[in-house]
Design a protein around this motif. Structure first.
Motif, PDB file in Angstrom:
ATOM      1  N   PHE A 271       0.830  -1.207   0.000  1.00 36.47           N
ATOM      2  CA  PHE A 271       0.000   0.000   0.000  1.00 36.47           C
ATOM      3  C   PHE A 271       0.870   1.266   0.000  1.00 36.47           C
ATOM      4  O   PHE A 271       1.724   1.456   0.861  1.00 36.47           O
ATOM      5  N   GLN A 272       0.678   2.088  -1.033  1.00 37.31           N
ATOM      6  CA  GLN A 272       1.315   3.405  -1.094  1.00 37.31           C
ATOM      7  C   GLN A 272       0.184   4.412  -1.243  1.00 37.31           C
ATOM      8  O   GLN A 272      -0.328   4.619  -2.345  1.00 37.31           O
ATOM      9  N   PRO A 273      -0.214   5.028  -0.144  1.00 36.79           N
ATOM     10  CA  PRO A 273      -1.395   5.907  -0.205  1.00 36.79           C
ATOM     11  C   PRO A 273      -1.222   7.018  -1.241  1.00 36.79           C
ATOM     12  O   PRO A 273      -0.184   7.677  -1.283  1.00 36.79           O
ATOM     13  N   ARG A 274      -2.203   7.175  -2.107  1.00 39.27           N
ATOM     14  CA  ARG A 274      -2.222   8.271  -3.087  1.00 39.27           C
ATOM     15  C   ARG A 274      -3.454   9.143  -2.821  1.00 39.27           C
ATOM     16  O   ARG A 274      -4.577   8.632  -2.767  1.00 39.27           O
ATOM     17  N   ILE A 275      -3.187  10.431  -2.672  1.00 38.53           N
ATOM     18  CA  ILE A 275      -4.267  11.354  -2.315  1.00 38.53           C
ATOM     19  C   ILE A 275      -4.868  11.928  -3.599  1.00 38.53           C
ATOM     20  O   ILE A 275      -4.188  12.635  -4.342  1.00 38.53           O
ATOM     21  N   PRO A 276      -6.134  11.645  -3.900  1.00 33.72           N
ATOM     22  CA  PRO A 276      -6.756  12.207  -5.102  1.00 33.72           C
ATOM     23  C   PRO A 276      -6.730  13.736  -5.046  1.00 33.72           C
ATOM     24  O   PRO A 276      -6.858  14.328  -3.971  1.00 33.72           O
ATOM     25  N   LYS A 277      -6.560  14.347  -6.229  1.00 35.01           N
ATOM     26  CA  LYS A 277      -6.535  15.805  -6.304  1.00 35.01           C
ATOM     27  C   LYS A 277      -7.792  16.422  -5.678  1.00 35.01           C
ATOM     28  O   LYS A 277      -7.735  17.461  -5.028  1.00 35.01           O
ATOM     29  N   GLU A 278      -8.918  15.731  -5.853  1.00 34.15           N
ATOM     30  CA  GLU A 278     -10.186  16.252  -5.331  1.00 34.15           C
ATOM     31  C   GLU A 278     -10.214  16.335  -3.801  1.00 34.15           C
ATOM     32  O   GLU A 278     -11.091  16.979  -3.235  1.00 34.15           O
ATOM     33  N   TYR A 279      -9.284  15.651  -3.150  1.00 33.55           N
ATOM     34  CA  TYR A 279      -9.258  15.660  -1.680  1.00 33.55           C
ATOM     35  C   TYR A 279      -8.382  16.803  -1.144  1.00 33.55           C
ATOM     36  O   TYR A 279      -8.225  16.968   0.064  1.00 33.55           O
ATOM     37  N   GLY A 280      -7.779  17.551  -2.062  1.00 36.32           N
ATOM     38  CA  GLY A 280      -6.725  18.512  -1.685  1.00 36.32           C
ATOM     39  C   GLY A 280      -7.148  19.594  -0.715  1.00 36.32           C
ATOM     40  O   GLY A 280      -6.303  20.157  -0.012  1.00 36.32           O
ATOM     41  N   ASP A 281      -8.442  19.892  -0.653  1.00 32.46           N
ATOM     42  CA  ASP A 281      -8.878  20.960   0.252  1.00 32.46           C
ATOM     43  C   ASP A 281      -9.340  20.439   1.613  1.00 32.46           C
ATOM     44  O   ASP A 281      -9.936  21.184   2.392  1.00 32.46           O
ATOM     45  N   SER A 282      -9.058  19.162   1.908  1.00 30.05           N
ATOM     46  CA  SER A 282      -9.432  18.621   3.229  1.00 30.05           C
ATOM     47  C   SER A 282      -8.671  19.375   4.315  1.00 30.05           C
ATOM     48  O   SER A 282      -7.524  19.757   4.141  1.00 30.05           O
ATOM     49  N   LYS A 283      -9.332  19.575   5.448  1.00 36.55           N
ATOM     50  CA  LYS A 283      -8.723  20.386   6.509  1.00 36.55           C
ATOM     51  C   LYS A 283      -8.273  19.549   7.706  1.00 36.55           C
ATOM     52  O   LYS A 283      -7.448  19.957   8.499  1.00 36.55           O
ATOM     53  N   LEU A 284      -8.841  18.346   7.830  1.00 39.56           N
ATOM     54  CA  LEU A 284      -8.523  17.499   8.981  1.00 39.56           C
ATOM     55  C   LEU A 284      -8.125  16.130   8.446  1.00 39.56           C
ATOM     56  O   LEU A 284      -8.783  15.578   7.569  1.00 39.56           O
ATOM     57  N   LEU A 285      -7.032  15.616   8.977  1.00 44.11           N
ATOM     58  CA  LEU A 285      -6.483  14.349   8.483  1.00 44.11           C
ATOM     59  C   LEU A 285      -6.478  13.326   9.614  1.00 44.11           C
ATOM     60  O   LEU A 285      -6.044  13.625  10.733  1.00 44.11           O
ATOM     61  N   PHE A 286      -6.959  12.118   9.314  1.00 46.56           N
ATOM     62  CA  PHE A 286      -6.817  11.022  10.275  1.00 46.56           C
ATOM     63  C   PHE A 286      -5.868   9.984   9.700  1.00 46.56           C
ATOM     64  O   PHE A 286      -6.128   9.403   8.646  1.00 46.56           O
ATOM     65  N   LEU A 287      -4.769   9.762  10.398  1.00 43.21           N
ATOM     66  CA  LEU A 287      -3.786   8.755  10.001  1.00 43.21           C
ATOM     67  C   LEU A 287      -4.086   7.481  10.770  1.00 43.21           C
ATOM     68  O   LEU A 287      -3.719   7.346  11.950  1.00 43.21           O
ATOM     69  N   GLY A 288      -4.787   6.575  10.138  1.00 41.41           N
ATOM     70  CA  GLY A 288      -5.107   5.292  10.766  1.00 41.41           C
ATOM     71  C   GLY A 288      -3.845   4.488  11.018  1.00 41.41           C
ATOM     72  O   GLY A 288      -2.726   4.878  10.651  1.00 41.41           O
ATOM     73  N   ASN A 289      -4.043   3.344  11.636  1.00 40.04           N
ATOM     74  CA  ASN A 289      -2.965   2.507  12.117  1.00 40.04           C
ATOM     75  C   ASN A 289      -2.235   1.790  10.974  1.00 40.04           C
ATOM     76  O   ASN A 289      -2.486   0.620  10.689  1.00 40.04           O
ATOM     77  N   ILE A 290      -1.317   2.532  10.295  1.00 41.05           N
ATOM     78  CA  ILE A 290      -0.479   1.953   9.240  1.00 41.05           C
ATOM     79  C   ILE A 290       0.986   2.289   9.546  1.00 41.05           C
ATOM     80  O   ILE A 290       1.261   2.949  10.551  1.00 41.05           O
ATOM     81  N   HIS A 291       1.907   1.836   8.727  1.00 42.71           N
ATOM     82  CA  HIS A 291       3.340   2.078   8.967  1.00 42.71           C
ATOM     83  C   HIS A 291       3.587   3.577   9.169  1.00 42.71           C
ATOM     84  O   HIS A 291       3.125   4.400   8.387  1.00 42.71           O
ATOM     85  N   PRO A 292       4.321   3.954  10.221  1.00 47.06           N
ATOM     86  CA  PRO A 292       4.522   5.378  10.524  1.00 47.06           C
ATOM     87  C   PRO A 292       5.168   6.159   9.376  1.00 47.06           C
ATOM     88  O   PRO A 292       4.892   7.364   9.228  1.00 47.06           O
ATOM     89  N   THR A 293       5.970   5.508   8.569  1.00 52.03           N
ATOM     90  CA  THR A 293       6.590   6.206   7.434  1.00 52.03           C
ATOM     91  C   THR A 293       5.532   6.551   6.384  1.00 52.03           C
ATOM     92  O   THR A 293       5.578   7.631   5.783  1.00 52.03           O
ATOM     93  N   LEU A 294       4.559   5.654   6.197  1.00 53.16           N
ATOM     94  CA  LEU A 294       3.447   5.960   5.288  1.00 53.16           C
ATOM     95  C   LEU A 294       2.596   7.093   5.860  1.00 53.16           C
ATOM     96  O   LEU A 294       2.144   7.980   5.125  1.00 53.16           O
ATOM     97  N   GLN A 295       2.388   7.051   7.173  1.00 53.86           N
ATOM     98  CA  GLN A 295       1.611   8.133   7.806  1.00 53.86           C
ATOM     99  C   GLN A 295       2.270   9.484   7.531  1.00 53.86           C
ATOM    100  O   GLN A 295       1.609  10.454   7.141  1.00 53.86           O
ATOM    101  N   ALA A 296       3.598   9.529   7.708  1.00 56.50           N
ATOM    102  CA  ALA A 296       4.328  10.795   7.511  1.00 56.50           C
ATOM    103  C   ALA A 296       4.262  11.245   6.050  1.00 56.50           C
ATOM    104  O   ALA A 296       4.135  12.446   5.754  1.00 56.50           O
ATOM    105  N   ALA A 297       4.337  10.280   5.133  1.00 52.22           N
ATOM    106  CA  ALA A 297       4.284  10.618   3.699  1.00 52.22           C
ATOM    107  C   ALA A 297       2.923  11.220   3.344  1.00 52.22           C
ATOM    108  O   ALA A 297       2.841  12.196   2.580  1.00 52.22           O
ATOM    109  N   VAL A 298       1.861  10.642   3.892  1.00 54.04           N
ATOM    110  CA  VAL A 298       0.521  11.186   3.646  1.00 54.04           C
ATOM    111  C   VAL A 298       0.434  12.614   4.161  1.00 54.04           C
ATOM    112  O   VAL A 298      -0.089  13.508   3.493  1.00 54.04           O
ATOM    113  N   ARG A 299       0.976  12.837   5.349  1.00 54.06           N
ATOM    114  CA  ARG A 299       0.939  14.191   5.921  1.00 54.06           C
ATOM    115  C   ARG A 299       1.615  15.191   4.964  1.00 54.06           C
ATOM    116  O   ARG A 299       1.084  16.289   4.731  1.00 54.06           O
TER     117      ARG A 299
END
Lengths: 307, 307
Positions: free
Chosen positions: B104-132
């Protein structure tokens, strides 16, 4: 209303990760009475040996506690030794010397006859029931018990539960007594055994009071009070008795006894329990100021209070 | 504010003392999103396999959840099997098949770009940081982790904690992460690692939020919310994610984010967690009415509220 408290007076030898004490004044009657003494007049019934000095008695007298019911018997006072490991959840007993406590037959002094509230500390359930019979003017009975009595004297305990208005026990005891690992179902089963209210203590997570339907007024739900997360626990010995002292002491100080009073009492129980663990034995508990108690009560209230 | 949630979508095979289910729709992103969907718009980023059907997706869509970020990969969806014994406190894992989740390599759709609050569920911390890093417009980051990451990827996790505003973990995880068995000291040590607030979940005893000094306003003390004692727990799987969904969902629905909002959010977290355990998977959670949520919120408030 004055409280009559029956229980043990003991000398405790305690080891915790933060220290050690030898022959520290303890016992359920001691911790309960000192905690309750901040709210109302307390009278103690217990037994001690020759080694219980005027200095020991002075700790109770300094809190205005009536000690005429403390019987002197030839021999040594009850002694208990135990230790706590890092998480403080359970004591490991090193030794138990019952001494004069082994033949304890509680005798209620005539002067205590007008007491209105009775606390039955953690002693043999048959003795608890006998004390209840000897106190005909009592209006409310609170009581404690422990795993040992649940396992070894269950029939006697079930008889005694019929004359207890409020039982105060911890999670493990509630589950063992009911034979049910679900706390809500366990509470219903225990309430069916007699008590009008059941207080279950959750250690560092606070406590919950469950009501028998219609008892102490109306309402559908139990009530939960928090405890204050503390950065250092010195000695948890007696915290449960201090909780009971704050809980019943506050109740005794009120004109009426209803659910709202029991809810506030649950907070005061948590407050007194939280002071109890801050030093060995009753050291912290016996030197409180009433303002400190009210201040901590407010902190507890803020801990769970939504605007 | 809309929430972007990253986590797992899984098929769970669960055995409890009260029943059994095979391949029940689950995973942290699922439970979180459904719980949060009662409060705000939710967008999910996750990965599923060929076996994830329109019917499965329909469970999320029925709650108005934006599923455009759920990636379809060749292969099978993440599967987990486990069982709970009588006290429900800990799951025993029968099997874990990572399947498509392994890469799993999380990819953020362009349409999600204006989200204001992010929840990083229980996945590898490096993936969490990349999503951030991929979400520059985010104003508040909430996150979860678990024992496995604390033990096997501590340096990476400590980096990720620096970009989390609110960490939500349970008692055992807090003690393991801090190396301290005292909850208050543990919370201080975890807050020193980065988060502005730390939510510690105590299972059936509720939860506590600890604040870093000055974060989200002023105040000296933590805050504690109860849970409702339930007479029957059917399946605790996902209760922690449902808690996080209620907590962050409520926060996202508010105009300002301050301590008072976080306190109410803690109650809503408990409310959603208590619904989650009432049936397998997200069955109960996905069929709620908003009135039921408010009704239970009031019960929770009454549980600890003094007049």
């Amino acid at each position: 209303m004055s409280i009559l408290a029956v229980g043990s007076v003991a000398f405790d030898t305690i080891t915790t990760p933060t220290g050690h004490v030898d022959n520290e004044l303890g016992g359920s009657a001691t911790h309960f009475s000192i905690a309750a003494s901040y709210f109302t007049q307390v009278r103690v019934v217990a037994v001690v040996g020759d080694d219980f000095t005027a200095e020991h008695e002075g700790v109770l007298k300094a809190r205005g506690i009536d000690t005429r019911g403390i019987e002197r018997a030839p021999g040594k006072t009850f002694r208990w030794g135990g230790r706590y490991t890092e998480n403080f959840n359970e004591a490991k007993t090193d030794f138990t010397e019952l001494n004069v406590f082994e033949k304890f037959q509680p005798r209620i002094p005539k002067e205590y006859g007008d007491s209105k509230l009775l606390f039955l500390g953690n002693i043999h359930p048959t003795l608890q029931a006998a004390v209840r019979r000897d106190c005909p003017n009592i209006q409310l009975v609170g009581g404690d018990t422990m795993n040992y009595w649940i396992q070894s004297t269950l029939p006697e305990l079930r008889e005694t539960l019929k004359v207890m208005d409020i039982l105060l026990i911890n999670d493990g005891e509630a589950k063992m007594l009911s034979g049910d690992s679900n706390l809500l179902r366990a509470s219903q089963k225990v309430l069916a055994m007699g008590p009008k209210a059941l207080v279950i203590k959750h250690g560092e997570y606070g406590s919950t009071v469950f009501f028998r339907e219609g008892a102490f007024g109306v309402g559908r739900h139990p009530f939960r009070a928090p405890t204050l997360p503390l950065s250092e626990v010195i000695d948890p010995t007696g915290a449960g008795d201090a909780f009971a002292g704050g809980f019943l002491g506050y109740i005794a100080s009120q004109e009426v006894i209803n659910r709202e009073v029991l809810k506030r009492a649950l907070f005061y129980g948590g407050v007194m329990g939280s002071f109890a663990v801050e030093d060995f034995g009753s050291r912290r508990l016996s030197k409180l100021k009433r303002e400190e108690i009210e201040e901590r009560f407010e902190i507890f209230r803020e801990l769970t209070h939504l605007e």
